[in-house]
Design a protein around this motif. Sequence first.
Motif, PDB file in Angstrom:
ATOM      1  N   ARG A 815       0.821  -1.411   0.197  1.00 33.32           N
ATOM      2  CA  ARG A 815       0.012   0.058   0.030  1.00 33.32           C
ATOM      3  C   ARG A 815       0.814   1.330  -0.107  1.00 33.32           C
ATOM      4  NH1 ARG A 815      -5.051  -1.568   0.531  1.00 33.32           N
ATOM      5  NH2 ARG A 815      -5.420  -3.548   1.610  1.00 33.32           N
ATOM      6  N   ARG A 816       2.036   1.140  -0.589  1.00 31.40           N
ATOM      7  CA  ARG A 816       2.952   2.474  -0.584  1.00 31.40           C
ATOM      8  C   ARG A 816       2.949   2.746  -2.271  1.00 31.40           C
ATOM      9  NH1 ARG A 816       8.198  -0.110   2.155  1.00 31.40           N
ATOM     10  NH2 ARG A 816       8.966   1.630   1.415  1.00 31.40           N
ATOM     11  N   VAL A 817       1.630   3.348  -2.614  1.00 30.02           N
ATOM     12  CA  VAL A 817       1.458   3.504  -4.008  1.00 30.02           C
ATOM     13  C   VAL A 817       2.257   4.716  -4.598  1.00 30.02           C
ATOM     14  CG1 VAL A 817      -0.969   2.671  -3.845  1.00 30.02           C
ATOM     15  CG2 VAL A 817      -0.680   4.983  -3.312  1.00 30.02           C
ATOM     16  N   ARG A 818       2.490   5.513  -3.670  1.00 35.65           N
ATOM     17  CA  ARG A 818       3.115   6.666  -4.298  1.00 35.65           C
ATOM     18  C   ARG A 818       4.610   6.045  -4.624  1.00 35.65           C
ATOM     19  NH1 ARG A 818       3.423  12.464  -1.641  1.00 35.65           N
ATOM     20  NH2 ARG A 818       1.288  12.106  -2.253  1.00 35.65           N
ATOM     21  N   GLU A 819       5.447   5.244  -4.083  1.00 39.21           N
ATOM     22  CA  GLU A 819       6.637   4.842  -4.115  1.00 39.21           C
ATOM     23  C   GLU A 819       6.541   3.672  -5.420  1.00 39.21           C
ATOM     24  OE1 GLU A 819       9.105   4.185  -0.376  1.00 39.21           O
ATOM     25  OE2 GLU A 819       6.912   4.382   0.074  1.00 39.21           O
ATOM     26  N   ALA A 820       5.601   2.978  -5.413  1.00 36.03           N
ATOM     27  CA  ALA A 820       5.079   1.939  -6.492  1.00 36.03           C
ATOM     28  C   ALA A 820       5.067   2.654  -7.839  1.00 36.03           C
ATOM     29  CB  ALA A 820       4.109   1.201  -5.945  1.00 36.03           C
ATOM     30  N   ARG A 821       4.381   3.777  -7.766  1.00 37.09           N
ATOM     31  CA  ARG A 821       4.244   4.400  -9.240  1.00 37.09           C
ATOM     32  C   ARG A 821       5.370   4.827  -9.805  1.00 37.09           C
ATOM     33  NH1 ARG A 821      -0.456   8.636  -7.168  1.00 37.09           N
ATOM     34  NH2 ARG A 821      -2.268   6.985  -6.653  1.00 37.09           N
ATOM     35  N   GLU A 822       6.347   5.423  -8.728  1.00 39.73           N
ATOM     36  CA  GLU A 822       7.641   5.709  -9.552  1.00 39.73           C
ATOM     37  C   GLU A 822       8.431   4.688 -10.157  1.00 39.73           C
ATOM     38  OE1 GLU A 822      11.907   7.550  -7.952  1.00 39.73           O
ATOM     39  OE2 GLU A 822      10.304   7.482  -6.393  1.00 39.73           O
ATOM     40  N   GLN A 823       8.442   3.394  -9.488  1.00 42.02           N
ATOM     41  CA  GLN A 823       9.284   2.391  -9.691  1.00 42.02           C
ATOM     42  C   GLN A 823       8.531   1.796 -11.112  1.00 42.02           C
ATOM     43  OE1 GLN A 823      12.097   1.343  -8.981  1.00 42.02           O
ATOM     44  NE2 GLN A 823      12.425   2.691  -7.036  1.00 42.02           N
ATOM     45  N   LEU A 824       7.218   1.724 -11.025  1.00 42.74           N
ATOM     46  CA  LEU A 824       6.472   1.132 -12.180  1.00 42.74           C
ATOM     47  C   LEU A 824       6.810   1.980 -13.255  1.00 42.74           C
ATOM     48  CD1 LEU A 824       3.371  -0.059 -10.129  1.00 42.74           C
ATOM     49  CD2 LEU A 824       4.927  -1.561 -11.136  1.00 42.74           C
ATOM     50  N   ARG A 842       2.023  -5.204 -18.945  1.00 49.70           N
ATOM     51  CA  ARG A 842       1.787  -5.403 -17.567  1.00 49.70           C
ATOM     52  C   ARG A 842       2.138  -4.114 -16.912  1.00 49.70           C
ATOM     53  NH1 ARG A 842       4.441 -10.353 -14.224  1.00 49.70           N
ATOM     54  NH2 ARG A 842       3.726  -9.527 -12.104  1.00 49.70           N
ATOM     55  N   ALA A 843       2.954  -3.437 -17.131  1.00 51.27           N
ATOM     56  CA  ALA A 843       3.539  -2.382 -16.203  1.00 51.27           C
ATOM     57  C   ALA A 843       2.156  -1.281 -16.190  1.00 51.27           C
ATOM     58  CB  ALA A 843       4.640  -1.632 -16.910  1.00 51.27           C
ATOM     59  N   ASP A 844       1.556  -1.010 -17.448  1.00 52.69           N
ATOM     60  CA  ASP A 844       0.408  -0.274 -17.286  1.00 52.69           C
ATOM     61  C   ASP A 844      -0.839  -0.753 -16.372  1.00 52.69           C
ATOM     62  OD1 ASP A 844       1.506   1.304 -19.295  1.00 52.69           O
ATOM     63  OD2 ASP A 844       0.511   0.359 -20.958  1.00 52.69           O
ATOM     64  N   SER A 845      -0.849  -2.094 -16.537  1.00 51.49           N
ATOM     65  CA  SER A 845      -1.878  -2.570 -15.350  1.00 51.49           C
ATOM     66  C   SER A 845      -1.534  -2.569 -14.002  1.00 51.49           C
ATOM     67  CB  SER A 845      -2.021  -4.273 -15.614  1.00 51.49           C
ATOM     68  OG  SER A 845      -2.845  -4.709 -14.887  1.00 51.49           O
ATOM     69  N   GLU A 846      -0.352  -2.404 -13.769  1.00 49.06           N
ATOM     70  CA  GLU A 846       0.208  -2.315 -12.333  1.00 49.06           C
ATOM     71  C   GLU A 846       0.198  -0.584 -12.170  1.00 49.06           C
ATOM     72  OE1 GLU A 846       1.071  -4.009  -9.721  1.00 49.06           O
ATOM     73  OE2 GLU A 846       1.030  -5.877 -10.963  1.00 49.06           O
ATOM     74  N   LEU A 847       0.275   0.019 -13.204  1.00 49.97           N
ATOM     75  CA  LEU A 847      -0.005   1.505 -12.601  1.00 49.97           C
ATOM     76  C   LEU A 847      -1.255   1.834 -12.514  1.00 49.97           C
ATOM     77  CD1 LEU A 847       2.584   2.889 -15.366  1.00 49.97           C
ATOM     78  CD2 LEU A 847       2.625   3.369 -12.816  1.00 49.97           C
ATOM     79  N   LEU A 848      -2.240   1.252 -13.240  1.00 50.22           N
ATOM     80  CA  LEU A 848      -3.609   1.488 -12.987  1.00 50.22           C
ATOM     81  C   LEU A 848      -4.144   1.112 -11.701  1.00 50.22           C
ATOM     82  CD1 LEU A 848      -6.458   1.905 -14.326  1.00 50.22           C
ATOM     83  CD2 LEU A 848      -6.526  -0.358 -15.068  1.00 50.22           C
ATOM     84  N   ALA A 849      -3.539  -0.209 -11.315  1.00 50.73           N
ATOM     85  CA  ALA A 849      -3.756  -0.908  -9.842  1.00 50.73           C
ATOM     86  C   ALA A 849      -3.380   0.326  -8.772  1.00 50.73           C
ATOM     87  CB  ALA A 849      -3.329  -1.939  -9.726  1.00 50.73           C
ATOM     88  N   ALA A 850      -2.444   0.915  -9.156  1.00 53.39           N
ATOM     89  CA  ALA A 850      -1.550   1.819  -8.108  1.00 53.39           C
ATOM     90  C   ALA A 850      -2.432   3.011  -8.047  1.00 53.39           C
ATOM     91  CB  ALA A 850      -0.032   1.960  -8.508  1.00 53.39           C
ATOM     92  N   GLY A 851      -3.554   3.438  -9.205  1.00 51.51           N
ATOM     93  CA  GLY A 851      -4.267   4.478  -9.025  1.00 51.51           C
ATOM     94  C   GLY A 851      -3.585   5.562 -10.182  1.00 51.51           C
ATOM     95  N   ASP A 852      -2.935   5.183 -10.940  1.00 50.28           N
ATOM     96  CA  ASP A 852      -2.303   5.975 -12.121  1.00 50.28           C
ATOM     97  C   ASP A 852      -3.137   5.808 -13.318  1.00 50.28           C
ATOM     98  OD1 ASP A 852      -0.814   8.044 -13.312  1.00 50.28           O
ATOM     99  OD2 ASP A 852       1.340   6.822 -13.016  1.00 50.28           O
TER     100      ASP A 852
END
Length: 923
Positions: A815-824, A842-852
Amino acid sequence: MRRLHDFPAPAKPQPAPLIGREAEWASVEKFLTHVGDSGGALTVHGELGLGKTALLDEAARAAAGEGFDVVRLRGHPAEAGLAGAGLTQLPAGLAAPADEIFGRCTGDQPVQQPLPGDAFTAAATTMAEALARPASRRTPLLLVVDDAHWFDTPSLKALVHACRVLRDSSQRVPVGLLIASRPVPADAGHLPPDLVLRPLDRPAAEQLLRRHTRSLPPHLAGRVLRESEGNPAGLLSIARSLSADPLGDVLLAPRLPLGDPLHQQVCALLSGVSESTRGFLLLTAVARTDRLDRLLQAAAFLDLGACDLEAARARSLLRCDHGTVRFTHPLLRSAVYWDSSSVHRRRAHAALAELPGEETFTHALHCALASAFPDEVTASALEAGAAVELAEAPAVLELAADLSPKPSDRARRLVGAARAAQLRGHMAEVRRLARRLTDVPADPVTAAAVRALNAHLDYHSDCVPAHALDLLLHSAEGPPSPWPPPFLPLASALAPSLGEQPGARALRSQLEELAREDPERGQCPQLTSALVWTCPGPGGAHAEQGRALLDAAMSVLEDGRFPRDPSRDAALVMIAIALDDPVAADRLGGPVLEALSCHGHFGTALVVLGHVQIAHQHLADGEAVLRDAETGEYWAHAADDPGAAAVFRTGAAHVRAWEGREEGHRSLTDDILSFALPRRLHLLAARARWARGLMALSLGKPEEAYEELRLLTEPDGESRHPLVAAWALGDLVAAAVASGHGSDVRDTVRGAAAGRHPRSVLVEHLVTRSQAILSDGPEAEGLFTLALSVPQAKAFRYERARTRMAFGEWLRRQRRVREAREQLQRARDAFDSLGAQAWVRRADSELLAAGDASPSPQRVWAGKFGLTPREAEIAWLAVSGLSNQGIGWQLGLTHRTVASHLSHVYVKVGVSSRRHLPSVLEP
């Protein structure tokens, strides 16, 4: 080497149909346009073989495609002096005016005298009227006259005059005349040229050779290009002749043979030449000098002289410039030589051998080619002069063997010839020479070399390399073997293929014994290469010695003194790959390949290029990998080396796996495995398995990926190879975790961590990432951070992007979505720059899940059914045929989460199961 594109007319012109004739084709197209409007004439001149007929063929084809009526005419030598003979080739409706121009025919033979003056003009005008019919000629007519130098002059004049009458008439009748002729004197009655064909430049000649032949070793291809001198017919005829016939003594000829019928056409230029003048021409063809004084001096031994030279000049066969003598046409030397008898050739060589002050090797070669009996003095001189960079070294050494009185000397020189052929990448010659060695007695040292040669041939047959390498390891009885031993270069090249099979262990024992006998031999790159490949991992002193050799080579490279010995330094590129240093392999490989190519050592260059391709694969340079594959496959085919071709196709398969291009990938890897597995070529089989597993992983099929990748570490498996297993470790762990086999690979990761060489940045990065994926809590975060913090790992762009994405997925789950978005986001950008579109999704999907916001387009039907972006993406992947587990891997979700989303989709779209989704969801 990327190809043509289709452009809508008239935005861009169509490419010229003939290589290297873009400007000439533009002139022909312009001429055809004028013919369609108002008629006209175009004359093309060019020497024999420059492509006049090919240009006329393309023009006739283009004109017919534009609706022209096309009439083909051709001059014939037998009819060149028969006035009116050319017009008899016209269709019946157009040939009638010939009677008015040339008088009545007697039977089928036209009379010899045309009408003079005004009568000729009037008759030609009558022909113009015939050409303008029918219906006032609304359909354009193109008369194509080939070999106009043999078309009788009165007929040609009549055609030209008729076309001029039509062009100048008020009706502007669309009748054109396209003429091709060799250059002839102006008083012969032919038209001055509108278009002159010149020889092709080097790039165009190379492109033409590549398009039409794929069976010439590079050193022969280079010679074909030099000897044809841009003459396209000569280039293709020589290349096809070499492809069809065994070389034999062809390499020692002053010029390569022309194939029929071009040989006959060029020989026609010699028609009527006296025997003595032919003798002087042959002497000029055979000589390795163009100095006039030396040729006249040799001619005196054959009772030839300046009068024969003048006769050849008068026939425009030779020209003299500043004390040199040259043939006027690039193909004449070949025609003269191959049209002469062996007796006359021997006489010419004998005369040249009498010249005083001749260089030792040249003198020995002339003596050898003039001799019909064994001669050890000449054989020794040939052997001494067959320098390693000499392109004709295989043929020279074979000739020396034929002149050897002693069978042992003959065997030794035949082995040398076979090695020289292998060095140049011509396996057909190696096989032929090996067959000659079958019944030749040899001393113990030479016998060991013969076994090495047979071992190399076994690699290219259905035999097992392990068995072949056992032959390599038989110690020669009697005198000590020379250093380096005969088998060492071959052992260095074959060692990577063996994995851990018994042949590799036996080879390692033999090589280690050699290194112990003399510590200074440890400085030999070929020995070190074979040791690090047959003993991968930490390798003790072998890995350290290899690293020391690499460091020294990189230092020399910085000073601009590399390579020192290309054949020896080629092993350094192999060492770099074995030690997981693709940067060094890439930097050293370029100069080594250039030097090997300059020396014509394409057999060694093929091995080096295969390792350079692996380096480019590690560095995620997909364009370079495909470029290596195109070049390598071309020359592997020319060298008759199917193993090398399979190596380069494996690299291409890996790039397609990055990109997720599934079509044809399975059949490609099937072909590679069907070649590698029966021969127990472990490196090749392992790389093909890796490419197949990576493709499955890219497409969201982790179960399939795991089944392929686990074979790389299976004990005694046919695809087991420890180095490839280390390179594929990250993919194996990802597939295992996604398919529920995470616990099964923990021991593999621990073994890789314990066994890696401390200076292998690539394996260290993969091991650390794998440990992070298999860990939880703060330990995982520390390991991800550690994996990304190694500065040298930045070269491995694809693997770092995979690490960032795995880190981003872990951060999102925490649940550290801001840091996750940077890496993704950084991972996505890297994948996008590499063309790895499956991983971009797959990266797009992960960004979507992270709220991007997802950059992927919204499906039209998503809004219709009120699906969320996540539900729409899962529904589309389900329609594409992925299982819940595959969708989960693609989107970074558990299969239970995927099932939950799909149940919501079923309710919203009104279906009961996934098999009904395609009928209601439209793309």
